[in-house]
Design an enzyme around this catalytic site. Structure first.
Site, mmCIF file in Angstrom:
data_model
loop_
_atom_site.group_PDB
_atom_site.id
_atom_site.type_symbol
_atom_site.label_atom_id
_atom_site.label_comp_id
_atom_site.label_asym_id
_atom_site.label_seq_id
_atom_site.Cartn_x
_atom_site.Cartn_y
_atom_site.Cartn_z
ATOM 1 N N GLY A 112 -11.993 35.190 31.226
ATOM 2 C CA GLY A 112 -10.675 35.751 31.519
ATOM 3 C C GLY A 112 -10.178 35.323 32.893
ATOM 4 N N ARG A 136 -7.770 38.680 23.934
ATOM 5 C CA ARG A 136 -7.487 39.447 25.165
ATOM 6 C C ARG A 136 -6.027 39.294 25.593
ATOM 7 N NH1 ARG A 136 -12.290 38.670 29.298
ATOM 8 N NH2 ARG A 136 -11.205 40.427 30.267
ATOM 9 N N SER A 145 -5.483 45.054 38.476
ATOM 10 C CA SER A 145 -6.215 43.906 37.933
ATOM 11 C C SER A 145 -6.177 42.753 38.927
ATOM 12 C CB SER A 145 -5.583 43.458 36.616
ATOM 13 O OG SER A 145 -5.953 42.120 36.327
ATOM 14 N N GLN A 150 -7.200 39.842 38.298
ATOM 15 C CA GLN A 150 -6.799 38.615 37.607
ATOM 16 C C GLN A 150 -5.279 38.491 37.588
ATOM 17 O OE1 GLN A 150 -8.856 38.638 33.828
ATOM 18 N NE2 GLN A 150 -10.848 38.343 34.801
ATOM 19 N N ASP A 160 -16.654 46.479 35.966
ATOM 20 C CA ASP A 160 -17.611 45.686 35.177
ATOM 21 C C ASP A 160 -18.987 46.361 35.093
ATOM 22 O OD1 ASP A 160 -15.647 43.818 34.757
ATOM 23 O OD2 ASP A 160 -16.334 42.466 36.337
ATOM 24 N N LYS A 203 -11.865 44.218 27.729
ATOM 25 C CA LYS A 203 -12.807 43.296 28.394
ATOM 26 C C LYS A 203 -13.375 42.331 27.336
ATOM 27 C CE LYS A 203 -12.174 44.807 32.488
ATOM 28 N NZ LYS A 203 -11.497 43.910 33.445
ATOM 29 N N ARG A 229 -15.368 47.766 25.311
ATOM 30 C CA ARG A 229 -16.622 48.319 25.845
ATOM 31 C C ARG A 229 -16.742 49.828 25.638
ATOM 32 N NH1 ARG A 229 -17.052 44.313 31.164
ATOM 33 N NH2 ARG A 229 -17.953 42.568 29.982
ATOM 34 N N ARG A 255 -22.303 41.766 29.463
ATOM 35 C CA ARG A 255 -22.606 43.002 30.215
ATOM 36 C C ARG A 255 -23.192 44.081 29.290
ATOM 37 N NH1 ARG A 255 -21.704 41.280 34.960
ATOM 38 N NH2 ARG A 255 -19.825 40.140 35.486
#
Ligand code: S3P
Length: 427
Positions: free
Chosen positions: A93, A121, A166, A168, A314, A341, A345, A387
């Site tokens: 990502g 995503r 975020s 990103q 994360d 993610k 998750r 993860r």
């Protein structure tokens, strides 16, 4: 991969380089004038995707496999060349979103895609602000996901208020801002990781931050430099959790980045009663770093939410595992981002924790974990989420019977030596 319970974990390890910083080091070194040398680079699949994308954009990058050393011959802000092929960002990502910010301003067109997870995503979160800046960026299927087609265009600075915290999104906009007419600012609801801001400054960009707003002004050239990348606290998190959970354990993790926008795992673990000591605190290339000593202790439930969440986003999967072994209830809230993610998750952690006998409820923005019940081994579907795989490797260390991880090799994304390092602490 089969795992079982262990008596204790003892020893010293060095976790691989920080994934977020590794991506950014390649990107900024590529846009800088001259040759940069990067040490401590994470040779995980995600960061190798970033290297291969920049090679396709005409940047010479030399790696010495296994050494963590990378040399990048930067060609300056305007030195990228049109790729002859689709840019494959794999599972990453960070690669697809940050690179989109850079490509939006180039005088050529490009196509970006990635694996099945990447293609699910949300990319609208970067498409929207970049479009406001004047970018021509489209989702090929019209569903707001990759593959993306970008036709480079002249950009104008904006002040963007992001709905999500975020890094990103923030970084994609700031990188586009390097090329825009006038300043570009991003305000986020809570401060997300600030590695882009730190590294942009190191390379010579005109960037400043105040509270949760970062502002970049175009015009300054970036200059090559050497970068030493600290160990990834997101990778250290598995050993922090394991050391806390397994009685009689004592683990020293050397040279880990403890940037306050990333250190939520330390605060969360301490709020659960973990015994953590930081030693040898220093700053390397603008990033605070320390050795982390973790000793086992009895854990209790806690509540995690608000501005803490972006600093441990994360790590929430492995925090959920710690919560399963802690006495009492742990509430994780304000973490709806978990659903978008590498996997969903909330769903994947809840299902797998239940399979091990944990009493856990899924919420729309997190999980409620009623901990303290003994867990038993189970077959865990990792959904090829690195993860999730590492979190359940930790869960297995105190479970009754064997745990089998399906798709266990996905740890290559961020921590190829994970099982070896874990084993080294069991001897
Ligand atoms: C990252 C930012 C975070 C994080 C991801 C890495 C980065 O994502 O979850 O693993 O390097 O900027 P978001 O920006 O979506 O929160």
């Amino acid at each position: 991969m089969r795992l079982h319970s262990v008596n204790r974990l003892k020893g010293t390890i060095t976790v691989p380089g920080d994934k977020s910083i590794s991506h950014r080091s390649i990107m900024l070194a590529a846009l800088a004038e001259g040759r940069s040398e990067i040490t401590g680079f994470l040779e995980g699949a995600d960061c190798l995707s970033t290297i291969s994308c920049f090679q396709k954009l005409g940047i010479e990058i030399q790696t010495e496999k296994g050494s963590g050393t990378v040399r990048v011959c930067g060609r300056g802000l305007h030195g990228l060349t049109a790729p002859s092929d689709t840019l494959d960002t794999g599972n990453s990502g960070t690669t697809i979103r940050l690179l989109s910010g850079i490509l939006a301003a180039q005088p050529f067109s490009s196509r970006l895609t990635g694996d099945a997870s990447i293609q699910r995503r949300p990319m609208k979160r970067i498409m929207e602000p970049l479009t406001q800046m004047g970018a021509d960026i489209r989702s090929e299927a019209g569903n707001g996901c990759a593959p993306l087609r970008i036709q480079g265009a002249p950009l104008s600075g904006i002040h963007y208020t992001s709905k999500v915290a975020s890094a990103q999104v923030k970084s994609a906009i700031l990188l586009a801002g390097l090329y825009a007419q006038g300043p570009t600012s991003v305000t986020e609801p809570f401060l997300s990781r600030n590695h882009s801001e730190i590294m942009l400054k190191l390379f010579g960009a005109d960037i400043s931050s105040e509270g949760t707003t970062a502002t970049i002004r175009p015009g300054a050239a970036l200059w090559a430099r050497s970068i030493q990348i600290p160990g990834d606290i997101s990778s250290a998190a598995y050993f922090i959790a394991a050391g806390a959970i397994v009685p009689g354990s004592e683990i020293l993790i050397r040279s880990v980045g403890i940037n306050p926008t990333r250190d939520g795992i330390l605060k969360a673990a301490q709020s659960m009663g973990a015994d953590i000591t930081l030693e040898n605190i220093r700053t390397d290339d603008g990033e605070p770093t320390a050795d982390i000593l973790i000793r086992s202790s009895s854990l209790h439930g806690t509540t995690l939410g608000g501005s803490l969440i972006p600093t441990l986003i994360d790590e929430l999967p492995v925090i959920a595992v710690m919560a399963a072994y802690a006495e009492g209830t742990t509430v994780i809230k304000d973490a709806a981002e978990l659903k978008v993610k590498e996997s969903d998750r909330i769903k994947v952690m809840t299902e797998n924790l239940r399979a091990m006998g944990c009493d856990v409820e899924a919420a729309d923005d997190g999980m409620i974990i009623h901990g303290g019940k003994p867990l038993h081994g189970a077959v865990i579907d990792t959904h090829t989420d690195h993860r999730v795989a590492m979190s359940f490797a930790v869960a297995a260390l105190q479970a009754e019977g064997d745990t089998k991880l399906l798709g266990a090799e996905c740890i290559d994304i961020s921590y190829p030596e994970f099982y070896r390092d874990l084993e080294s602490l069991c001897r």
